[in-house]
Design a protein around this motif. Structure first.
Motif, mmCIF file in Angstrom:
data_model
loop_
_atom_site.group_PDB
_atom_site.id
_atom_site.type_symbol
_atom_site.label_atom_id
_atom_site.label_comp_id
_atom_site.label_asym_id
_atom_site.label_seq_id
_atom_site.Cartn_x
_atom_site.Cartn_y
_atom_site.Cartn_z
ATOM 1 N N LEU A 165 0.829 -1.210 0.000
ATOM 2 C CA LEU A 165 0.000 0.000 0.000
ATOM 3 C C LEU A 165 0.862 1.258 0.000
ATOM 4 C CD1 LEU A 165 -2.790 -0.743 2.656
ATOM 5 C CD2 LEU A 165 -3.087 -0.512 0.192
ATOM 6 N N LEU A 166 1.842 1.267 0.888
ATOM 7 C CA LEU A 166 2.686 2.455 1.026
ATOM 8 C C LEU A 166 3.536 2.694 -0.216
ATOM 9 C CD1 LEU A 166 3.817 1.960 4.728
ATOM 10 C CD2 LEU A 166 2.108 3.575 3.868
ATOM 11 N N GLN A 167 4.064 1.630 -0.792
ATOM 12 C CA GLN A 167 4.879 1.792 -1.993
ATOM 13 C C GLN A 167 4.024 2.213 -3.186
ATOM 14 O OE1 GLN A 167 7.037 -1.993 -1.849
ATOM 15 N NE2 GLN A 167 8.884 -0.852 -1.323
ATOM 16 N N SER A 168 2.794 1.714 -3.266
ATOM 17 C CA SER A 168 1.889 2.134 -4.355
ATOM 18 C C SER A 168 1.535 3.600 -4.223
ATOM 19 C CB SER A 168 0.605 1.300 -4.324
ATOM 20 O OG SER A 168 0.883 -0.024 -4.693
ATOM 21 N N ALA A 169 1.287 4.036 -2.989
ATOM 22 C CA ALA A 169 0.942 5.437 -2.751
ATOM 23 C C ALA A 169 2.101 6.368 -3.087
ATOM 24 C CB ALA A 169 0.499 5.634 -1.304
ATOM 25 N N ALA A 170 3.321 5.874 -2.868
ATOM 26 C CA ALA A 170 4.504 6.694 -3.122
ATOM 27 C C ALA A 170 4.860 6.746 -4.613
ATOM 28 C CB ALA A 170 5.692 6.151 -2.325
ATOM 29 N N ALA A 171 4.364 5.771 -5.367
ATOM 30 C CA ALA A 171 4.733 5.691 -6.801
ATOM 31 C C ALA A 171 3.983 6.698 -7.646
ATOM 32 C CB ALA A 171 4.471 4.284 -7.321
#
Length: 171
Positions: A165-171
Protein backbone atom coordinates in the motif's frame (compact mmCIF):
# COMPACT_ATOMS: atom_id res chain seq x y z
CA UNK A 1 10.17 -35.87 8.52
CA UNK A 2 9.71 -35.27 12.24
CA UNK A 3 7.21 -32.79 13.66
CA UNK A 4 10.04 -30.63 15.02
CA UNK A 5 11.51 -30.36 11.52
CA UNK A 6 8.17 -29.17 10.16
CA UNK A 7 7.94 -26.58 12.95
CA UNK A 8 11.50 -25.40 12.32
CA UNK A 9 10.71 -25.04 8.63
CA UNK A 10 7.62 -22.98 9.48
CA UNK A 11 9.53 -20.70 11.84
CA UNK A 12 12.29 -20.31 9.22
CA UNK A 13 9.61 -19.11 6.80
CA UNK A 14 8.54 -16.41 9.25
CA UNK A 15 12.15 -15.23 9.40
CA UNK A 16 12.41 -15.10 5.61
CA UNK A 17 9.21 -13.07 5.33
CA UNK A 18 10.21 -10.67 8.13
CA UNK A 19 13.46 -9.90 6.32
CA UNK A 20 11.69 -9.58 2.96
CA UNK A 21 9.07 -7.14 4.26
CA UNK A 22 11.64 -4.89 5.96
CA UNK A 23 14.38 -5.01 3.32
CA UNK A 24 15.19 -1.60 1.88
CA UNK A 25 12.48 0.36 3.70
CA UNK A 26 13.22 3.76 5.14
CA UNK A 27 12.27 4.58 8.72
CA UNK A 28 9.45 6.74 7.33
CA UNK A 29 7.90 3.75 5.55
CA UNK A 30 8.50 1.38 8.46
CA UNK A 31 6.69 3.75 10.83
CA UNK A 32 3.95 4.95 8.46
CA UNK A 33 0.37 3.96 9.18
CA UNK A 34 -2.05 3.82 6.23
CA UNK A 35 -4.76 5.23 8.51
CA UNK A 36 -4.87 6.68 12.02
CA UNK A 37 -6.15 3.44 13.51
CA UNK A 38 -4.01 1.11 11.34
CA UNK A 39 -0.81 -0.67 12.29
CA UNK A 40 2.59 0.22 10.88
CA UNK A 41 5.06 -2.31 9.52
CA UNK A 42 7.26 -1.55 12.54
CA UNK A 43 4.41 -2.33 14.96
CA UNK A 44 3.38 -5.50 13.12
CA UNK A 45 6.91 -6.92 13.05
CA UNK A 46 7.61 -5.83 16.64
CA UNK A 47 4.33 -7.42 17.77
CA UNK A 48 4.83 -10.73 15.99
CA UNK A 49 8.35 -10.93 17.40
CA UNK A 50 7.18 -10.08 20.92
CA UNK A 51 4.48 -12.78 20.70
CA UNK A 52 6.99 -15.39 19.57
CA UNK A 53 9.48 -14.31 22.22
CA UNK A 54 6.87 -14.33 25.01
CA UNK A 55 5.04 -17.53 24.08
CA UNK A 56 8.03 -19.69 23.14
CA UNK A 57 10.01 -18.57 26.18
CA UNK A 58 7.04 -19.36 28.43
CA UNK A 59 6.41 -22.76 26.82
CA UNK A 60 10.04 -23.84 27.21
CA UNK A 61 10.64 -22.11 30.57
CA UNK A 62 13.20 -19.74 29.05
CA UNK A 63 13.88 -16.06 29.60
CA UNK A 64 12.55 -13.64 27.01
CA UNK A 65 15.21 -12.30 24.65
CA UNK A 66 13.45 -8.90 24.90
CA UNK A 67 14.48 -8.62 28.53
CA UNK A 68 17.74 -10.60 28.77
CA UNK A 69 19.50 -9.29 25.66
CA UNK A 70 18.67 -5.61 26.09
CA UNK A 71 16.15 -5.27 23.26
CA UNK A 72 13.65 -3.51 25.50
CA UNK A 73 16.21 -0.77 26.14
CA UNK A 74 17.35 -0.59 22.50
CA UNK A 75 13.77 -0.05 21.32
CA UNK A 76 13.00 2.44 24.14
CA UNK A 77 9.27 2.44 23.44
CA UNK A 78 7.92 3.71 26.74
CA UNK A 79 5.61 0.71 27.08
CA UNK A 80 5.47 -1.84 29.87
CA UNK A 81 8.43 -4.23 30.03
CA UNK A 82 6.29 -7.25 29.16
CA UNK A 83 4.04 -5.65 26.54
CA UNK A 84 3.46 -7.76 23.45
CA UNK A 85 0.96 -5.51 21.68
CA UNK A 86 -2.23 -7.42 22.44
CA UNK A 87 -5.06 -4.94 22.79
CA UNK A 88 -2.97 -1.92 21.89
CA UNK A 89 -4.87 1.27 21.25
CA UNK A 90 -3.95 3.48 18.28
CA UNK A 91 -1.94 5.67 20.69
CA UNK A 92 0.05 2.66 21.91
CA UNK A 93 0.62 1.47 18.34
CA UNK A 94 2.01 4.95 17.57
CA UNK A 95 4.68 4.49 20.27
CA UNK A 96 6.27 1.63 18.35
CA UNK A 97 8.68 3.51 16.08
CA UNK A 98 12.12 2.51 14.83
CA UNK A 99 15.06 4.37 13.34
CA UNK A 100 16.00 1.46 11.07
CA UNK A 101 14.86 -1.95 9.93
CA UNK A 102 18.03 -3.40 11.43
CA UNK A 103 16.56 -2.99 14.91
CA UNK A 104 13.51 -5.06 13.94
CA UNK A 105 15.43 -7.76 12.11
CA UNK A 106 18.07 -7.91 14.83
CA UNK A 107 15.48 -8.53 17.50
CA UNK A 108 13.58 -10.99 15.30
CA UNK A 109 16.78 -12.93 14.51
CA UNK A 110 17.66 -13.19 18.22
CA UNK A 111 14.17 -14.52 19.01
CA UNK A 112 14.28 -16.86 16.03
CA UNK A 113 17.62 -18.27 17.19
CA UNK A 114 16.22 -19.02 20.65
CA UNK A 115 13.02 -20.50 19.20
CA UNK A 116 14.83 -22.81 16.78
CA UNK A 117 17.28 -23.90 19.47
CA UNK A 118 14.31 -24.89 21.66
CA UNK A 119 12.56 -26.64 18.76
CA UNK A 120 15.67 -28.70 17.90
CA UNK A 121 15.55 -30.26 21.37
CA UNK A 122 11.95 -31.47 21.03
CA UNK A 123 10.90 -35.09 21.23
CA UNK A 124 7.51 -36.09 19.80
CA UNK A 125 6.09 -36.72 23.28
CA UNK A 126 7.01 -33.15 24.33
CA UNK A 127 4.36 -31.75 21.97
CA UNK A 128 1.62 -33.27 24.16
CA UNK A 129 2.77 -31.47 27.32
CA UNK A 130 0.18 -28.97 28.58
CA UNK A 131 1.61 -25.45 28.68
CA UNK A 132 -1.55 -23.44 29.42
CA UNK A 133 -4.46 -24.68 31.50
CA UNK A 134 -6.31 -21.38 31.09
CA UNK A 135 -8.17 -22.71 28.04
CA UNK A 136 -10.74 -25.47 27.56
CA UNK A 137 -9.29 -27.76 26.43
CA UNK A 138 -5.88 -26.98 27.93
CA UNK A 139 -3.24 -25.94 25.39
CA UNK A 140 -0.47 -28.40 24.57
CA UNK A 141 3.01 -27.37 23.51
CA UNK A 142 2.28 -28.52 19.95
CA UNK A 143 -0.88 -26.40 19.75
CA UNK A 144 0.92 -23.37 21.22
CA UNK A 145 3.77 -23.63 18.73
CA UNK A 146 1.37 -23.88 15.78
CA UNK A 147 -0.67 -20.99 17.19
CA UNK A 148 2.43 -18.76 17.31
CA UNK A 149 3.42 -19.87 13.82
CA UNK A 150 -0.04 -19.02 12.48
CA UNK A 151 -0.24 -15.67 14.27
CA UNK A 152 3.23 -14.63 13.11
CA UNK A 153 2.57 -15.57 9.49
CA UNK A 154 -0.68 -13.61 9.52
CA UNK A 155 1.05 -10.51 10.90
CA UNK A 156 3.98 -10.66 8.51
CA UNK A 157 1.44 -11.01 5.70
CA UNK A 158 -0.30 -7.89 6.98
CA UNK A 159 3.06 -6.10 7.04
CA UNK A 160 3.68 -7.13 3.43
CA UNK A 161 0.26 -5.77 2.48
CA UNK A 162 0.98 -2.45 4.24
CA UNK A 163 4.34 -2.31 2.42
CA UNK A 164 2.54 -2.70 -0.90
CA UNK A 165 0.00 0.00 0.00
CA UNK A 166 2.69 2.46 1.03
CA UNK A 167 4.88 1.79 -1.99
CA UNK A 168 1.89 2.13 -4.36
CA UNK A 169 0.94 5.44 -2.75
CA UNK A 170 4.50 6.69 -3.12
CA UNK A 171 4.73 5.69 -6.80
Amino acid sequence: MHAKDILIDGYDRIREEVHAVIDGLSPDLLNARPAEDANSIAWLVWHLTRVQDDHVADAFDLDQVWLTQGWEKRFGLGLGRTETGYGHSPAEVAKVRVDSGDLLTGYYDAVHEQSVRALRGLAAKDLERVVDEGWDPPVSLGVRLVSVLSDDLQHVGQAAYVRGLLQSAAA
